[in-house]
Design a protein around this motif. Structure first.
Motif: not given
Length: 85
Positions: A25-26, A30-31, A56-61
């Motif tokens: 997911a990370l 990142l892409l 990182p909030d964009v992808c909820a990591l």
């Protein structure tokens, strides 16, 4: 400014970049172009500095990500990247 950002973004995350099938997911996040905030400021002699900062909030990591961005020095008149850091 817009031309400098576009040139730097195409080098940083080219259009059509896709993660490999086994990507985490990370790695997939990142892409993504939208996972980065952009700051730009004019420099001397027509140079524009463009900085990409990972959000990182964009992808909820859940895990922290360090040093995922980049800073570009772009010669707008010449349409070229002078340096990347």
């Amino acid at each position: 400014m817009a031309a400098a950002i576009a040139l730097a973004m195409e080098d940083f995350r080219p259009l059509g970049s896709r993660p490999v099938q086994e990507a985490t997911a990370l790695e997939a996040c990142l892409l993504r172009r939208d996972a980065f905030e952009v700051m730009a400021s004019p420099g001397p002699d027509g140079v524009v500095f463009v900085r990409f900062l990972f959000n990182p909030d964009v992808c909820a990591l859940s895990s922290p990500v360090l040093d995922a961005g980049a800073t570009y020095a772009v010669d707008v008149k010449g349409g070229r990247i002078l340096a990347v850091q």
